[in-house]
Design an enzyme around this catalytic site. Structure first.
Site, short mmCIF file in Angstrom:
data_model
loop_
_atom_site.label_atom_id
_atom_site.label_comp_id
_atom_site.label_asym_id
_atom_site.label_seq_id
_atom_site.Cartn_x
_atom_site.Cartn_y
_atom_site.Cartn_z
N LYS A 38 0.83 -1.20 0.00
CA LYS A 38 0.00 0.00 0.00
C LYS A 38 0.87 1.26 0.00
O LYS A 38 0.59 2.23 -0.70
CB LYS A 38 -0.95 -0.01 1.22
N ASP A 52 -11.55 2.14 3.64
CA ASP A 52 -11.84 0.70 3.52
C ASP A 52 -13.35 0.44 3.44
O ASP A 52 -13.77 -0.69 3.20
CB ASP A 52 -11.28 -0.05 4.74
N GLN A 108 -5.20 -1.53 9.46
CA GLN A 108 -4.93 -2.85 8.87
C GLN A 108 -5.47 -3.95 9.79
O GLN A 108 -5.16 -4.00 10.97
CB GLN A 108 -3.40 -3.00 8.67
#
Ligand code: NDP
Length: 293
Positions: free
Chosen positions: A52, A119, A96
């Site tokens: 990322k 997300d 994460q």
């Protein structure tokens, strides 16, 4: 068979994001900033975060990574998320997952400002997706829709089967395929480990999206000739190789289009994260009063 080339489509999307970043810098004098929070030492998470970081660098998004000790308290993690949510310098926040044991991911995700929730996991975004309002959408299923879009494979009016009902892939995937939107409008069935006769359900499908995590579970006898398969599964075999949830080799002469693993959905997830970061930036700058719209 049409090979659905996730690497190519992701590269194309990243290039478009890069152009958007350049335009935003010209317009607002500042690139989008993405905060990534990695807690603990999970090796797979460390690899994903590095990917990322690299993708951000490539497209001109400024990433800032918080690498936190696995022993951090819930309270300290919540404090950081609250600060980032209120910070004017941060446009997107990514926590994460999975978090180390003892930390409550749901409570943490609920603290992320929905307008920065790149997300698409905040309950507000989940709710907005389910009732068809504009929102930030989960990267993997949204990446699947972008693949279908790129190749003009419309599921409208077709039978789609999603295998898997997780909050991050299966459920939002089903929502997007059923949505009254371009590259939605499918008649969707969600399957899971308690579904009797999975093979019979899959055989009815024009589109199959396996998100299971079981190598080659979807076999030739489960697929209708001409079906489209977008394989989300990513499984590491004993010899170290990656494979999907679909028995790819056995299906190439049955399906009309299919993603490989690797090189299918995986690259799209990260490219979509980049485009979600742009969307988050725009929403805050260009329509700050609107809740994610
Ligand atoms: P989860 O483990 O959270 O969910 C798996 C789902 O598969 C569950 O709903 C489970 O059912 C269902 N399932 C398990 N066994 C069977 C079976 N025999 N028959 C039918 N359904 C079954 O996984 P995720 O959703 O997080 O991920 C799924 C896969 O996608 C994994 O391989 C993961 O690595 C991959 N992935 C890939 C990404 C990418 O970018 N390419 C991103 C995210 C995930 P039940 O609910 O009943 O347990």
């Amino acid at each position: 068979m049409l090979l659905i080339d996730g690497k190519k489509v992701a590269a194309d999307l990243r290039q478009r994001v890069k152009n958007d970043v350049d335009a935003l810098v010209r317009q607002h004098g500042r690139a989008p900033h993405l905060a990534v929070i990695l807690v603990g030492e999970d090796p797979a998470s460390q690899v994903y975060v590095r990917y990322k970081e690299k993708a951000c660098e490539e497209v001109g998004i400024v990433s800032r990574i918080w690498r936190l000790d696995g022993g951090i308290t819930q309270c300290a993690l919540e404090k950081l998320l609250t600060e980032l949510s209120h910070s004017d310098d941060i446009d997107g926040i990514l926590l994460q997952l999975p978090l180390p044991r003892g930390l409550d991911a749901s409570r943490c995700l609920a603290l992320v400002d929905p307008k920065k929730d790149v997300d698409g996991f905040h309950p507000e975004n989940v709710g907005r997706l389910s009732i068809g309002l504009p929102c930030l959408k989960p990267c993997t299923p949204y990446g699947v829709i972008k693949l279908l879009e790129y190749y003009g494979l419309s599921p409208a009016g077709k039978r789609a089967v999603v295998v898997g009902r997780s909050n991050i892939v299966g459920k939002p995937m089903a929502m997007l395929l059923a949505a009254a939107s371009p590259f939605g409008n499918a008649t969707v069935t969600i399957c899971h480990s308690r579904t009797p006769d999975l093979a019979a359900v899959c055989r009815e499908a024009d589109f199959i999206v396996p998100a299971i995590g079981k190598p080659r579970l979807i076999t030739r006898d489960m697929v209708k000739p001409g079906a489209v398969i977008v394989d989300v599964g990513m499984n590491r075999l004993a010899d170290g190789k990656l494979c999907g949830d679909v028995d790819y080799e056995a299906l190439t002469d049955v399906v009309s289009a299919m993603t490989p693993v690797p090189g299918g959905v995986g690259p799209m997830t990260i490219a979509t994260l980049m485009s979600n970061t742009i969307e988050a930036y725009r929403w805050r700058r260009e329509a700050p009063a609107c809740p994610v719209a």
